[in-house]
Design a protein around this motif. Structure first.
Motif, mmCIF file in Angstrom:
data_model
loop_
_atom_site.group_PDB
_atom_site.id
_atom_site.type_symbol
_atom_site.label_atom_id
_atom_site.label_comp_id
_atom_site.label_asym_id
_atom_site.label_seq_id
_atom_site.Cartn_x
_atom_site.Cartn_y
_atom_site.Cartn_z
ATOM 1 N N ASP A 168 56.684 40.835 -2.375
ATOM 2 C CA ASP A 168 55.527 41.606 -1.940
ATOM 3 C C ASP A 168 54.747 40.886 -0.842
ATOM 4 O OD1 ASP A 168 53.787 40.858 -5.054
ATOM 5 O OD2 ASP A 168 54.966 39.657 -3.663
ATOM 6 N N SER A 169 55.437 40.045 -0.104
ATOM 7 C CA SER A 169 54.758 39.400 1.012
ATOM 8 C C SER A 169 54.614 40.420 2.136
ATOM 9 C CB SER A 169 55.544 38.182 1.487
ATOM 10 O OG SER A 169 56.639 38.593 2.252
ATOM 11 N N LYS A 170 53.714 40.134 3.087
ATOM 12 C CA LYS A 170 53.343 41.136 4.097
ATOM 13 C C LYS A 170 54.529 41.593 4.932
ATOM 14 C CE LYS A 170 48.452 40.306 4.772
ATOM 15 N NZ LYS A 170 47.480 39.519 5.520
ATOM 16 N N ILE A 171 55.316 40.628 5.375
ATOM 17 C CA ILE A 171 56.424 40.948 6.283
ATOM 18 C C ILE A 171 57.374 41.947 5.634
ATOM 19 C CG2 ILE A 171 58.210 39.977 7.762
ATOM 20 C CD1 ILE A 171 56.667 37.191 6.852
ATOM 21 N N ASP A 172 57.681 41.674 4.382
ATOM 22 C CA ASP A 172 58.635 42.525 3.692
ATOM 23 C C ASP A 172 58.113 43.953 3.574
ATOM 24 O OD1 ASP A 172 59.351 39.840 1.417
ATOM 25 O OD2 ASP A 172 59.991 40.214 3.474
ATOM 26 N N GLU A 173 56.825 44.075 3.264
ATOM 27 C CA GLU A 173 56.244 45.403 3.105
ATOM 28 C C GLU A 173 56.367 46.212 4.386
ATOM 29 O OE1 GLU A 173 52.915 44.897 -0.346
ATOM 30 O OE2 GLU A 173 52.242 45.187 1.722
ATOM 31 N N THR A 174 55.965 45.576 5.505
ATOM 32 C CA THR A 174 56.023 46.316 6.769
ATOM 33 C C THR A 174 57.456 46.702 7.091
ATOM 34 O OG1 THR A 174 56.025 44.190 7.863
ATOM 35 C CG2 THR A 174 53.951 45.395 7.853
ATOM 36 N N LYS A 175 58.372 45.777 6.816
ATOM 37 C CA LYS A 175 59.790 46.065 7.056
ATOM 38 C C LYS A 175 60.209 47.305 6.289
ATOM 39 C CE LYS A 175 62.562 41.994 8.063
ATOM 40 N NZ LYS A 175 63.238 40.888 7.409
ATOM 41 N N TRP A 183 50.788 38.584 -12.078
ATOM 42 C CA TRP A 183 49.359 38.746 -11.805
ATOM 43 C C TRP A 183 49.043 38.302 -10.393
ATOM 44 C CZ3 TRP A 183 45.900 34.294 -11.786
ATOM 45 C CH2 TRP A 183 46.566 33.101 -12.004
ATOM 46 N N GLY A 184 48.063 38.975 -9.801
ATOM 47 C CA GLY A 184 47.744 38.817 -8.389
ATOM 48 C C GLY A 184 47.575 37.378 -7.951
ATOM 49 N N GLY A 185 47.732 37.143 -6.694
ATOM 50 C CA GLY A 185 47.502 35.811 -6.181
ATOM 51 C C GLY A 185 48.788 35.091 -5.852
ATOM 52 N N PHE A 186 49.786 35.230 -6.715
ATOM 53 C CA PHE A 186 51.060 34.564 -6.457
ATOM 54 C C PHE A 186 52.083 35.598 -6.026
ATOM 55 C CE2 PHE A 186 50.165 30.930 -9.604
ATOM 56 C CZ PHE A 186 49.681 30.148 -8.580
ATOM 57 N N SER A 187 52.828 35.335 -4.979
ATOM 58 C CA SER A 187 53.944 36.204 -4.637
ATOM 59 C C SER A 187 55.149 35.730 -5.450
ATOM 60 C CB SER A 187 54.262 36.103 -3.147
ATOM 61 O OG SER A 187 54.837 34.853 -2.872
ATOM 62 N N THR A 188 56.156 36.589 -5.527
ATOM 63 C CA THR A 188 57.345 36.210 -6.284
ATOM 64 C C THR A 188 57.905 34.888 -5.782
ATOM 65 O OG1 THR A 188 57.859 38.508 -6.606
ATOM 66 C CG2 THR A 188 59.635 36.965 -7.009
ATOM 67 N N ALA A 189 57.977 34.789 -4.442
ATOM 68 C CA ALA A 189 58.567 33.581 -3.872
ATOM 69 C C ALA A 189 57.771 32.349 -4.291
ATOM 70 C CB ALA A 189 58.622 33.693 -2.354
ATOM 71 N N LYS A 190 56.438 32.473 -4.262
ATOM 72 C CA LYS A 190 55.599 31.325 -4.614
ATOM 73 C C LYS A 190 55.839 30.906 -6.069
ATOM 74 C CE LYS A 190 51.413 30.980 -2.003
ATOM 75 N NZ LYS A 190 50.146 31.716 -1.836
ATOM 76 N N VAL A 191 55.865 31.914 -6.952
ATOM 77 C CA VAL A 191 56.105 31.635 -8.371
ATOM 78 C C VAL A 191 57.442 30.916 -8.535
ATOM 79 C CG1 VAL A 191 56.593 32.660 -10.609
ATOM 80 C CG2 VAL A 191 54.726 33.535 -9.215
#
Lengths: 188, 213, 334
Positions: free
Chosen positions: C2-9, C25-33
């Motif tokens: 759900d990072s920005k780049i992916d969404e726009t893509k 839960w908000g704040g962490f993206s999947t990649a970050k987790v």
């Protein structure tokens, strides 16, 4: 079925009669049964012959000196010339993946001559090693009391990772040997 | 199937034959007969034996059912088909037991289960009872060979991966050095059959070989 | 995911995108987790390399590289975008950690490729897989190569003098019947706790796994209920069966399984109550396999079996919505 519309003869009347389906089915079943009986009769002798040949082949591996054998209800008596060379019997063990079918031979002193695994459905690569000579050779020359895994007080080393399969063979053999030896002693 | 009436009988024979192998391949397109396709494909020998058995039963049952199609009452047609098929399966299993005991042993229960193989009943119902004998023979050969080829394909992967070598009737064709010492036993076992069949289905869909559903 | 780049893509490509689990839960993206989980796994990995030498390191590298390459290849094959979200790296690392130390590399490559290609991507990729990919890969290898997957060795420490000279010493798994420990009970517990014992490379050190697991619990990235209930069930059950409780808890793959495998977001239930049911089931199956099964260890299979039950648990163990009133049964006798 569309083709029936063309015929208007008596044949059509038969086809439309109410008991016709029943009669037709009975005729088909009768033809089928007689055909199977004929084929069954032709193949019966050959099937029996094949089974004997298979057992003979296995017996010959265990008793190379065998000249003749006699089937006595539960076991085979093996002759070398006029002497009794030993006894053989088939047995089943409850393995990890199903039944393990075996043929075992004992000499006239009631020690194991050899065993051969006829069929098994154990785990390939582990349990199937029970059919290899490195495992089955361990049984050669053992008395009934020594047939068993070392952890159970016997003299057979279990195959690593296949304790259940190894135990199935050893336990089945010990049990069956006792029974067969008893039978042989009683018949003499 | 009946739209092809204008074509000459010889050509139609050919059309019905080829159809069974690719366009309506029983395993990969119709997805029928999966029980034997999964159960007896652990070796090439078993696949060949099962394929030969199914071709024999299918051929005989198609011929007989096509011959008696005009006098078979609609009401009892399914029991009649089953009796005809069961007769040939029984004959087949007796012959196998008498003359090829090793194959009889390794096919086990699946030989008797040819009776309930939906391919055979399916062909009787969908083709043989509506078509003349000649075309029914073509259909039986086409579908039978299509089935055998599918079994061979599945068993090829299972035998090579599961044993590390490939052998036909006891004659070893080749064996892979490391794999034959520690073969991937998974593929010889039932779950391996599901995996190989599923991957082959996926592969054919992906390649677009089998487009018609 | 759900990072920005992916969404726009995704919006540009006109695809309607509905997020599937993992929902975090908000704040962490999947990649970050994923990268935090990777960091938490660094300690068990370090313990693996310390106890089993460079070979453990190579196994980890080979598995992670295979997992990543397989993920990339499958995404290309399916004509789907490839994200470097770290999930393939986690699968590769977890898979390596549950391997025996001397398994041939080609087997590890096959297993890691199976984890990603079959257990994960064939089911639809991250968020759709039913079974934990790393454990599915391990189970696949255990069935394929039962002998190689059950040959255990005593740790041969890399930094201890004499390592190079020491040949691999085979050892039974501590959980198997034929295992004999030469030393006092206290010394055995100490070895089990720190990891100086035969086993899969990453499962031996309970200490390293505990630290990594506690970090994740504190960051609220994994639910404490799963490891607590899972390990608790095994401990209580061992007490009932009359086994050595501490030994049962510390040995085998229980620790790594409870903290890092059973807590996988995708393959465990979403509700707290559901997770307790899940962990309880896994604990009971582990006990049954250890006590009555033909295998010495049952953690991997117990988690895989409960993975299969996860959709069912999610269906029946649901939170009651606020203000929900129980329906009056058979209103008009239909």
């Amino acid at each position: 079925m569309e083709n029936n519309k063309n015929s208007k003869s008596a044949g059509r009347k038969i086809l439309e009669s109410k008991i016709y389906p029943l009669v037709f089915l009975v005729i088909i079943v009768l033809i089928s049964v007689s055909l199977i009986m004929v084929i069954g009769n032709i193949t019966q002798a050959k099937i029996a012959q094949q089974r004997d040949a298979e057992i003979l082949k296995q017996l010959n591996i265990i008793f190379p000196e065998m000249t003749d054998f006699k089937y006595l209800d539960k076991y085979y008596e093996i002759y070398a010339g006029n002497d009794i060379a030993g006894f053989a019997f088939t047995l089943k063990g409850k393995g990890y993946g199903g039944d393990i079918n075996m043929l075992a031979g004992i000499d006239s002193n009631y020690n194991v001559k050899a065993i051969s695994i006829l069929s098994n459905t154990e785990t390939p690569g582990l349990g199937t090693k029970i059919a290899e000579s490195s495992f089955t050779d361990q049984f050669k020359g053992l008395g009934q009391q020594d047939v068993g895994l070392t952890i159970d007080g016997g003299k057979i080393d279990a195959i690593t990772g296949a304790t259940i399969s190894s135990k199935a063979v050893a336990d089945a053999l010990r049990g069956q040997m006792e029974e067969i030896i008893e039978l042989i002693k009683n018949s003499n | 199937m009946s739209q092809l009436k204008e074509i000459s009988p010889g050509k139609k024979f050919w059309v019905e034959f080829v159809k069974g192998i690719v366009v309506t391949n029983p395993v990969f397109v119709l997805v029928l007969g999966l029980c034997p396709a999964l159960a007896v494909t652990s070796s090439i020998d078993n696949a060949l034996g099962m394929g030969a058995g199914v071709i024999f039963v299918l051929l005989c049952s198609n011929i007989i059912i096509s011959l008696i199609r005009k006098i078979t009452p609609d009401m009892v047609r399914i029991p009649v088909f089953i009796v005809v098929i069961a007769t040939f399966v029984t004959i087949l299993s007796l012959v196998f037991e008498a003359y090829i005991p090793p194959l009889y042993e390794s096919l086990g229960i699946y030989l008797a289960l040819i009776v309930v193989n939906c391919i055979i009943l399916g062909r009787a119902e969908a083709f043989a009872q509506k078509n003349p004998v000649l075309y029914s023979i073509a259909d039986a050969f086409g579908i039978g060979i299509g089935f055998t080829v599918s079994l061979l394909l599945v068993s090829l992967f299972r035998e090579i991966l599961g044993t590390g070598s490939l052998s036909i009737f006891g004659f070893t064709l080749f064996s892979i050095p490391v794999l034959s010492e520690t073969p991937m036993a998974f593929f010889i076992m039932p779950p391996g059959a599901f995996l190989v069949l599923g991957l082959l289905l996926a592969l054919f869909r992906w390649l677009g070989v089998l487009k018609n559903e | 995911m759900d990072s920005k780049i992916d969404e726009t893509k995704l919006i540009d490509s006109g695809e309607v995108y509905i997020a599937h689990p993992p929902h975090i839960w908000g704040g962490f993206s999947t990649a970050k987790v994923m990268y935090i989980v990777l960091a938490a796994l660094a300690l068990p990995s370090a313990a693996a390399v310390y106890f089993f030498g460079p070979r453990a390191l190579y196994l980890i590298i080979v598995s992670m590289a295979t997992a990543l390459l397989t993920e990339f290849a499958i995404k290309k094959l399916r004509k789907k975008p490839f994200y470097m979200d770290g999930s393939a790296l986690i699968t590769g690392l977890l898979f390596a950690l549950v391997l025996p130390p001397r398994i041939p590399f080609w087997m590890a490559i096959i297993g890691a490729a199976f984890s990603i290609a079959i257990a994960k991507e064939a089911f639809g990729g991250l968020g759709f897989n039913i079974f934990n990919p790393a454990l599915a890969g391990r189970a696949f290898l255990a069935i394929c190569f039962p002998a190689a997957m059950t040959s255990w060795y005593l740790p041969a420490k890399w930094f201890v003098p004499g390592y190079a000279a020491a040949d691999a010493i085979t050892s039974a798994s501590p959980l198997s019947e034929s295992y004999i420990y030469e030393g006092t009970r206290a010394a055995l517990y100490k070895d089990l706790f720190f990891g100086n014992i035969a086993g899969s490379i990453g499962e031996t050190s309970a200490l390293a796994i505990l630290i990594g697991g506690i970090i994740l619990i504190v960051l609220r990235l994994i639910d404490w209920r799963i490891p607590a209930v899972y390990i608790g069930t095994v401990a209580l059950g061992s007490l009932i069966f009359g086994n050595d409780v501490l030994f049962q808890v510390l040995s085998g793959g229980l620790m790594i399984g409870a903290f890092f495998m059973a807590t996988d977001y995708v393959t465990s239930p979403v509700t707290g109550a559901g997770r307790i049911v899940f962990a309880l089931g896994a604990g009971i199956i582990t006990l049954l396999i250890r006590n009555f099964g033909s295998l010495p260890e049952g953690v991997a299979f117990s988690i895989l079996i409960m993975n299969a039950f996860t959709p069912l648990i999610d269906k029946y163990v649901r939170p009651k919505p606020f203000g929900f009133v129980k329906k009056i049964a058979k209103k008009d006798g239909k």
